[in-house]
Design an enzyme around this catalytic site. Sequence first.
Site, mmCIF file in Angstrom:
data_model
loop_
_atom_site.group_PDB
_atom_site.id
_atom_site.type_symbol
_atom_site.label_atom_id
_atom_site.label_comp_id
_atom_site.label_asym_id
_atom_site.label_seq_id
_atom_site.Cartn_x
_atom_site.Cartn_y
_atom_site.Cartn_z
ATOM 1 N N HIS A 45 33.479 43.192 29.030
ATOM 2 C CA HIS A 45 32.014 43.770 28.517
ATOM 3 C C HIS A 45 31.825 44.748 29.481
ATOM 4 O O HIS A 45 30.941 45.698 29.152
ATOM 5 C CB HIS A 45 31.164 42.307 28.402
ATOM 6 N N THR A 61 33.964 38.592 30.579
ATOM 7 C CA THR A 61 32.650 39.092 30.932
ATOM 8 C C THR A 61 32.945 40.460 31.634
ATOM 9 O O THR A 61 32.368 41.409 31.492
ATOM 10 C CB THR A 61 31.861 38.395 32.044
#
EC number: 1.1.1.103
Length: 343
Positions: A45, A42
């Site tokens: 990202h 994450t």
Amino acid sequence: MKIKALSKLKPEQGIWMNEVDMPELGHNDLLIKIKKTAICGTDVHIYNWDEWSQKTIPVPMVVGHEYVGEVVGIGQEVRGFQIGDRVSGEGHITCGHCRNCRGGRTHLCRNTIGVGVNRTGCFSEYLVIPAFNAFKIPDGISDDLASIFDPFGNAVHTALSFDLVGEDVLITGAGPIGIMAAAVAKHVGARHVVITDVNEYRLDLARKMGVTRAVNVAEQNLEDVMKELGMTEGFDVGLEMSGVPSAFSAMLKTMNHGGRIALLGIPPSSMAIDWNQVIFKGLVIKGIYGREMFETWYKMASLIQSGLDISPIITHHFKVDDFQKGFDIMRSGASGKVILDWQ
């Protein structure tokens, strides 16, 4: 007082080191001095500033949600913690008021707020979180392992969704969570655990963690591997960790009738599904989000205490000042878990 942090400061690619104010301790909170953090997919990202990040992440904000630290401050309403306790914490902060929260199904809270996603994260010298979200780390579990309890929890929650004893398990996606799920499956008594990917570095890592077979689907046919293992009826349990449509399609084709699938990977919303495979095989498909609070956490600690060794998944350590090297190696795909040391 100003403290060091890693933040998303601009709506573009990158993460930056900066100074932020010391977080304020509330009545129901703990103040945690961070020892180690781990970089999550994450966080990559968010670094890359992809479409999901642009829609989700407020800027500027301290990021990160995988950590271990020491309790250095306790809110006046908090019970059950002491100064000096070693803790990690659940990164999903829940409302406590919705039907699922009140029914004890906290991981299904419809108002979940993510640490380092919707509110200040742990990539900082200090973190404040609700005491409810903290988990005391038992003695004998290292700081390194404690710092990856969040993703380990994703693996445990997914893997233990179904009974695995004596079952043949297919895992699609050999990222760190997929590999840890494979190790859990073997530890609790699965028969054959087969993991698929196209990243040879991570398939090698899976082999080190004890999978039956790690299959590069760009070079090898899954059905051939099943024949070599003497499997005549298909996989009993599927754990989809990749979010790749072709991987899920291959899983559906190779599942046994009555098979059970847990989905953690996030596929594109446009993904087509061969519903004939689902319906005529009588497959059960379950979506997985986060960790069960706090049943998954107790299981994680117990698995390690009972001899499960996930330490090979940690492949790189960096001092926090070298965070850029950590993000670069994560983005390359040639790593397992990457840990940043804050002390």
